[in-house]
Design an enzyme around this catalytic site. Structure first.
Site, PDB file in Angstrom:
ATOM      1  N   GLY A 266      48.020  26.958  37.089  1.00 25.62           N
ATOM      2  CA  GLY A 266      47.430  25.768  37.676  1.00 25.62           C
ATOM      3  C   GLY A 266      46.536  26.083  38.855  1.00 25.62           C
ATOM      4  O   GLY A 266      45.757  25.258  39.302  1.00 25.62           O
TER       5      GLY A 266
ATOM      6  N   GLY B 114      44.083  28.078  38.897  1.00 27.90           N
ATOM      7  CA  GLY B 114      42.686  28.221  38.504  1.00 27.90           C
ATOM      8  C   GLY B 114      42.224  29.654  38.381  1.00 27.90           C
ATOM      9  O   GLY B 114      41.027  29.944  38.425  1.00 27.90           O
ATOM     10  N   SER B 115      43.160  30.584  38.167  1.00 32.55           N
ATOM     11  CA  SER B 115      42.783  31.999  38.113  1.00 32.55           C
ATOM     12  C   SER B 115      41.882  32.303  36.919  1.00 32.55           C
ATOM     13  O   SER B 115      40.982  33.144  37.021  1.00 32.55           O
ATOM     14  CB  SER B 115      44.038  32.866  38.056  1.00 32.55           C
ATOM     15  OG  SER B 115      44.827  32.532  36.938  1.00 32.55           O
TER      16      SER B 115
ATOM     17  N   THR C  52      43.355  36.555  43.474  1.00 33.89           N
ATOM     18  CA  THR C  52      41.902  36.519  43.708  1.00 33.89           C
ATOM     19  C   THR C  52      41.442  37.833  44.332  1.00 33.89           C
ATOM     20  O   THR C  52      40.421  38.390  43.942  1.00 33.89           O
ATOM     21  CB  THR C  52      41.540  35.337  44.625  1.00 33.89           C
ATOM     22  OG1 THR C  52      41.908  34.136  43.959  1.00 33.89           O
ATOM     23  CG2 THR C  52      40.052  35.320  44.935  1.00 33.89           C
TER      24      THR C  52
ATOM     25  N   GLY D 145      42.922  35.386  48.949  1.00 29.62           N
ATOM     26  CA  GLY D 145      43.887  34.436  48.387  1.00 29.62           C
ATOM     27  C   GLY D 145      44.092  33.221  49.260  1.00 29.62           C
ATOM     28  O   GLY D 145      43.913  33.274  50.478  1.00 29.62           O
ATOM     29  N   VAL D 146      44.481  32.117  48.607  1.00 25.61           N
ATOM     30  CA  VAL D 146      44.625  30.862  49.352  1.00 25.61           C
ATOM     31  C   VAL D 146      45.730  29.970  48.761  1.00 25.61           C
ATOM     32  O   VAL D 146      45.995  28.899  49.267  1.00 25.61           O
ATOM     33  CB  VAL D 146      43.262  30.118  49.392  1.00 25.61           C
ATOM     34  CG1 VAL D 146      42.917  29.559  48.012  1.00 25.61           C
ATOM     35  CG2 VAL D 146      43.225  29.036  50.451  1.00 25.61           C
TER      36      VAL D 146
ATOM     37  N   GLU E 213      48.882  29.888  48.913  1.00 23.21           N
ATOM     38  CA  GLU E 213      50.010  29.497  49.760  1.00 23.21           C
ATOM     39  C   GLU E 213      49.580  28.878  51.088  1.00 23.21           C
ATOM     40  O   GLU E 213      50.395  28.268  51.782  1.00 23.21           O
ATOM     41  CB  GLU E 213      50.851  30.740  50.070  1.00 23.21           C
ATOM     42  CG  GLU E 213      51.485  31.376  48.857  1.00 23.21           C
ATOM     43  CD  GLU E 213      51.956  32.793  49.153  1.00 23.21           C
ATOM     44  OE1 GLU E 213      51.086  33.668  49.366  1.00 23.21           O
ATOM     45  OE2 GLU E 213      53.163  33.022  49.199  1.00 23.21           O
TER      46      GLU E 213
END
Lengths: 764, 288, 161
Positions: free
Chosen positions: A490, A492-493, A534, A714-715, A717
């Protein structure tokens, strides 16, 4: 393809819809939840009804008499196919089915196989287990000194070198203790102008992915195929291969889209049992947990955090001592990593010369705790940002000014000694203050409705050292396929990897296909966790695409295409092979540099490949007659480097904030004597559409992660870090009371108000 | 769910004949939303269910009486009550209450009779119907009887109904001159079960309360009236003092139970505060 | 007694169908096991999350709390029926354009509830959106985008009327 590289192919920073969007709105997206195989049996699990007990006897006679029951399996049967049936990423402490003892309510004790899931369920409920109850321990602080031990001895896995010293340790509930020592904390406390000390607590919560854990195992002819809703197929492959004593190449793990994960689906969950059952039955076996069963499978640690700070005359924090106790439940899962990998950031985003951190992972007789979006950070930020507010109040300094004064800025050393790079702490704090209108007058309410504002932010390190490997294939018609083990749950990778490959290869992201992880096809990836994909997989995909691009350039040269010619790729293949044939494959492998912290001091010059910075600011309104809190505005700001897909990043931020609003206000696994009282959505309440703040925004500050793929990091979390302390700080601002534990229920607020008024509310 | 037999009788008499007062393994099923939950969790394992969905129009009508009262068939779905112009005209508080009761999908299936017979204390309608002075019509082998809603429920998921008695309709008397409102108070999410459901129906004239009916749900084991709070209002001028006294009386008399939603002491606070607010709403004319 | 399998006839996504099953089957089990329709999913199992939403005679129901036997003679519509001839329903299109999902597990339920909302209230107020969609849960927290999608779809539908 042109020979002259463009500066940018324009694929990074594009807010394209998710590549799988159509499949998701039409209901055709593939989830393991939907999978059926020919001849498949369903397994249902009989679970422990006591929190700690010795298994005296398992009576399966009534269950076995039910028509349609194929087989009933207990731990003894498991040993027939798996000699040492214990698993876990950090400790090999978790039995596939309970042997001799149960250590938490809901622990799997037996399994029933039937072609009809309803019959398996009925039979699982008909199994009668006789337990000799044992004394139990539930509280993480009590467990430190309790004479009740959850495990007889510690069994660290070989995976992590720094756990080896724990092997065989007895008579303890401490699964891991991590320590950091910087400067001279005692001396600084002795010299302090003021010392502030508080204890904050958080509750146990559950991820509740809407697709509950599910695995279908099909073991036959010396090979195991496992279809699983796992977040890390490579790890599951390695762990199942270890359990079976097989080489990795005989274990295949496949995933599809995940109906949410949030950390619940990392490492082995139901896969080992599914494999064992398939081996015993000689048929494919599906285990699909119910929402209720998930609550007994994995959770977020409850925690206690004692935090003590020394402050000088100018309002500078000179020393901080952090004692963090994570309640890990009955099995370690990845908890020891939470205690260490988050523990070392417990002093917060502040420049503090003297720091002592003691972070503990504690065994108790509760359902296990492990990774859950934020990996220990929400517990830490809750404590250190409430603490920051209390210090600012104690000193009579504005809360934002106090933070600025002590801010850990670019180029400064973190408590670990690592020099801060590309962590936009100042930008995030400034933007939060700006967006909430900090320092500007606002309607503070009147009468029984009072308003207040609060701000909080945190800093997380990415888990290290971890590896991602990817391949990129260009087919003879020029179309591009990315093979990577990152699982799209979910976040979006799939879309992000398509954009990164497209950027490198100068294609349209929409034309790139990213295959679902399948360990027979997709190379190793450490896991889709800790906001690492990411950055790590993004690099691997970029490197793979670059290699493919270089091979295409070589092909062009080989076939005599002059540089600068805009020849279609398909034509290139035709020139080489005389027809539509051939494949160009590039591979990429990425492992960031990292230095393990010193065991004694926790110091390291290189703690993390990147820092995540995120914060929230809130404006709330309290009904002082009932304690009801209404969140009027919630602003979440993050440093995401250069976002690959800004819109998906913003959705991630607000989504994380909403999820964390649940932990802040509503969610709580409630126990009585180790029995979980609310393992369902009727009594475990997660936020719905009517619980949204009146204004909710997610925002990315202008930043670049120099070491990231196309500046990204990365984002996933980041939006979870600071919602709770922002709201608690806003409550303090509104009505002058301080909540020390979560969740912040209306009753807790009301009681605090009454206590503050010198008229505490009784029990009846 | 465990296997069971399903009967679908075509008449009330047939349905009653299929139920046995001494056999709890056979039960009537209407919409089934609540029963399905009990069966799925293993809380109830019936041998036989008797579906009421084919009993015909006698149980699915909504009729306005000459005196302005209204009668709603037991098999009318909650969504149809919510949308009914007749119900809205007779007692608008019912539609307003249903708007936040459970969710649209449940209201599309659950029936009025099932909702009442289930006797779950967290339901929103019972206190509202009690405040409106409603009764249920019940049919059994011995014939028909009428029961006031406040006398229907005896405990958690327990009613005075025999296992072979069925609710056929709910009658709501005319509400001439009265105003009513319902306060649903949740302690967690907005879609949570209520920590407190509080219904008031008041007849006031010239600033004096002639008659007040106050009913509570969710915070107590069964929905019930609060007579001392009613008495604190009857014949009294509407002042802040009067309302405060009613609030205090209600908080003191309600047999509150603690649960996930809050302690006894806290729920008493909620009762005191929300009763005053609800009364203020009806007396100021904001609710009808 | 009728614990034995029963046969019912109903209309499923526009086609007349027949099914035989034991009485204790729920509608979602029937749709998945006998008709391979996987757009409705059982998640919370309590009618609270909305993942199992289907329409029965035009009314949204939780198919996990609905006896399959009660589908006898009914017209059942699932998310699979919305896109016709490769063309998405305006609600589905609006969900894509608003980015109104992440993991997508709850999405068919939200799409169908939005259909129900817009059928009843073509130009819904915030309260109406809240009342219709409060029974659907999105653990990814994509509610702001879902609200945007509802408003987009409403606009699209009212303009094209």
């Amino acid at each position: 393809m042109t020979e002259t590289p463009r500066i940018s192919a324009g694929q990074i920073g594009r807010s394209i819809p998710r590549v799988e969007a159509r499949a998701k709105v039409t209901g055709t997206a593939e989830y393991i939840h939907n999978l059926r195989l020919p001849g498949m049996l369903w397994a249902k699990i009989c679970r422990s009804t006591v929190p700690h007990g010795r298994i005296r006897h398992i009576d399966t006679s009534a269950a076995a008499a039910i028509t349609g029951v194929q087989r009933i399996v207990t731990a003894a049967d498991i040993r027939n196919v798996i000699a040492e049936p214990y698993y876990g990423p950090a400790f090999h402490d978790q039995p596939i089915l309970a042997e001799e003892k149960v250590r938490h309510v809901g622990e799997p004790v037996a399994a029933v196989l039937a072609a009809d899931p309803r019959i398996a369920e009925q039979a699982a409920q008909a199994i009668i287990v006789d337990y000799e109850p044992l004394p139990a321990v539930y509280d993480e602080v009590e467990a430190l000194t309790s004479s009740v031990f959850v495990h007889d001895q510690l069994k660290p896995a070989g995976t992590f070198a720094d756990l080896k010293h724990l092997a065989g340790r007895r008579d303890t509930n401490i699964a891991l203790d991590f320590h950091l020592r910087r400067g001279d904390v005692e001396k600084a406390f002795a010299a302090a102008e003021q010392v502030f000390e508080h204890t904050f607590r958080t509750q146990q919560t559950m991820h509740t992915p809407l697709e509950p854990h599910v695995a279908v195992a099909d073991v036959r002819d010396g090979a195991a195929v496992i279809h699983s809703s796992t977040q890390n197929p490579s790890f599951v492959r390695i762990e199942i291969a270890r359990l079976l004593g097989w080489p990795e190449n005989r274990v295949r793990v496949k995933t599809a889209f995940l109906g949410g994960g949030f950390g619940a689906k990392v490492y082995v969950k139901v896969e080992a049992l599914a494999v064992a059952l398939s081996m015993l039955a000689g048929r494919p076996v599906k285990i699909a947990l119910t929402m209720e069963e998930q609550f007994f499978t994995i959770s977020r640690h409850a925690s206690t955090f004692r935090i003590k700070s020394a402050v000088d005359k100018e309002g500078r924090i000179t020393a901080r001592h952090c004692e963090v106790f994570y309640n890990g439940g009955a099995y370690a899962d990845i908890g020891p990593r939470v205690a260490q990998k988050s523990g070392f950031t417990a002093a917060g985003p502040y420049d503090i010369p003297n720091v002592a951190i003691d972070s503990f992972e504690i065994y108790t007789n509760r359902p296990p705790a492990g990774a859950f979006r934020g990996f220990g950070m929400p517990q830490l930020v809750w404590a250190y940002e409430c603490h920051a507010d209390l210090i600012a109040r104690g000193l009579g300094i504005d809360a934002v000014e106090f933070r600025r004064k002590n801010l850990l800025r670019e180029g400064m050393p973190h408590a670990t000694g690592t020099i801060m790079r590309d962590a936009a702490t100042a930008a995030v704090l400034d933007r939060l203050a700006q967006r909430i209108g900090w320092g500007q007058p606002f309607n503070r309410g009147n009468g029984t409705l009072r308003r207040g504002r609060g701000i909080a932010f945190g800093l997380k390190a990415a888990i290290s050292p971890t590896t991602s490997v990817a391949t990129v294939a260009i087919a003879a018609d020029g179309s591009c396929t990315v093979y990577c083990g990152t699982v799209d749950m979910g976040q979006g990778s799939t879309t992000a990897m398509a954009q990164i490959a497209a950027e490198t290869l100068e294609l349209d992201a929409e034309a790139v296909r990213v295959v679902a992880p399948d360990t027979d096809v997709t190379p190793y990836d450490m896991g889709t966790l800790g906001s690492r994909s990411t950055f790590h997989m993004g690099h691997a995909v970029r490197l793979a695409a670059e290699e493919a691009k270089a091979k295409l350039a070589a092909l062009a040269a080989e076939t005599g295409v002059p540089p600068g010619t805009n020849l279609p790729l398909a034509e290139l293949f035709r020139r080489k092979y005389g027809m539509q044939a051939g494949t160009v494959v590039g591979s990429g492998s990425y492992l960031p540099s990292y230095v393990s912290p010193d065991h004694a001091t926790g110091m390291t010059p290189n703690a993390t490949p990147f820092w995540m910075v995120g914060g929230s600011a809130a404006e709330i309104e309290i009904d002082t007659e009932t304690g009801q809190v209404r969140v009027l505005r919630l602003v979440t700001v993050a440093d995401a480097g250069t976002p690959v897909n800004p819109r998906i990043v913003e959705t991630q931020l607000t989504g994380a904030a909403i999820q964390h609003l649940g932990m802040t206000l509503f969610e709580n696994m409630e126990f009585t004597d180790g029995q979980l009282r609310n393992p369902n959505f009727a009594e475990y309440k997660i936020p719905g559409i009517r619980d949204l703040p009146e204004q909710l925004t997610g925002e990315i500050v202008d930043a670049v992660q120099q070491s990231g793929p196309y500046g990204a990091k990365g984002v996933g979390e980041t939006g979870t870090f600071a919602v709770a302390p922002a709201i608690a700080n806003a409550i303090h601002d509104a009505v002058g009371v301080r909540l020390m534990e979560l969740p912040i229920t209306p009753e807790a607020v009301y009681r605090a108000l009454r206590t503050a008024a010198g008229d505490p509310l009784g029990d009846t | 769910m465990s296997p069971f037999a399903l009967e679908e009788p075509a008449s009330l008499a047939e349905a009653l004949a299929l139920l046995d007062p001494d056999d709890p393994g056979a039960r009537a099923i209407a919409g089934g939303t609540a029963l399905m939950l009990m069966m799925k969790s293993g809380l109830y394992r019936p041998q036989r269910l008797v579906s009421l969905r084919r009993l015909g129009p006698a149980l699915t009508g909504i009729h306005t009486a000459a005196d302005g009262g209204i009668e709603i068939g037991a098999m009318v779905r909650l969504a149809d009550i919510e949308r009914s112009g007749k119900v809205r005209a007779a007692a608008p508080v019912i539609a307003e209450t249903l708007l936040t009761h459970s969710n649209v999908r449940v209201r599309n299936v659950a029936t009025l009779g099932g909702n009442l017979a289930h006797a779950d204390p967290h339901m929103d309608l019972p206190p509202v119907l009690i405040a409106l002075g409603a009764t249920v019509r019940v049919t059994g082998p011995a014939g028909e009887r009428s029961i006031a809603i406040e006398d229907l429920v005896t405990g958690y998921l327990e009613t005075v109904l025999a296992n072979n008695e069925l609710i056929t309709a709910v009658s709501i008397p005319p509400q001439t001159g009265r105003r009513a409102t319902y306060a649903k108070v949740t302690a967690r999410t907005a879609d949570d079960w209520p920590a407190l459901g509080l219904a008031v129906s008041v007849h006031a004239e010239d600033g004096v309360v002639r008659d007040a009916r106050i009913a509570i749900g969710a915070a107590t084991e069964t929905a019930r009236r609060l007579p001392q709070a009613e008495a604190a209002l009857a014949g009294r001028a509407v002042t802040d003092t009067t309302l405060r006294e009613a609030g205090r009386a209600a908080a003191a008399e309600a047999p509150v139970v603690a649960d996930h939603h809050g302690s006894v002491a806290y729920k008493r606070v909620l009762i005191e505060v929300h009763l005053q607010r609800a009364l203020r709403r009806v007396l100021d004319g904001a609710a009808r | 007694m009728s614990a034995a399998p029963r046969t019912i006839r109903f209309t499923l996504n526009g086609s007349a169908v027949e099914a035989t099953f034991p009485p204790h089957l729920s509608l979602i089990e029937l749709l998945r096991e006998q008709f391979d329709l996987f757009g409705a999913r059982e998640s919370c199992g309590q009618g609270l999350c909305g993942c199992c939403t289907v329409l029965v005679d035009g009314n949204a129901v939780s198919s996990c709390l609905y006896l399959a036997a009660f589908a006898d003679g009914a017209e059942i519509l699932t998310v699979e029926h919305l896109a016709r001839d490769g063309r998405l329903d305006p609600v589905q299109q609006a969900f894509i354009e608003a980015g109104a999902f992440q993991c997508g597990f709850c999405t068919p339920g939200f799409v169908l509830m939005t259909k129900q909302l817009l059928d009843d209230h073509p130009d819904p107020t915030d309260d109406q959106i809240g009342h219709y969609l409060s029974g659907n849960l999105c653990r990814c927290g994509t509610y702001p985008e879902i609200i945007a999608a509802v408003l987009d779809a409403s606009h699209c539908l009212t303009v094209s009327l």
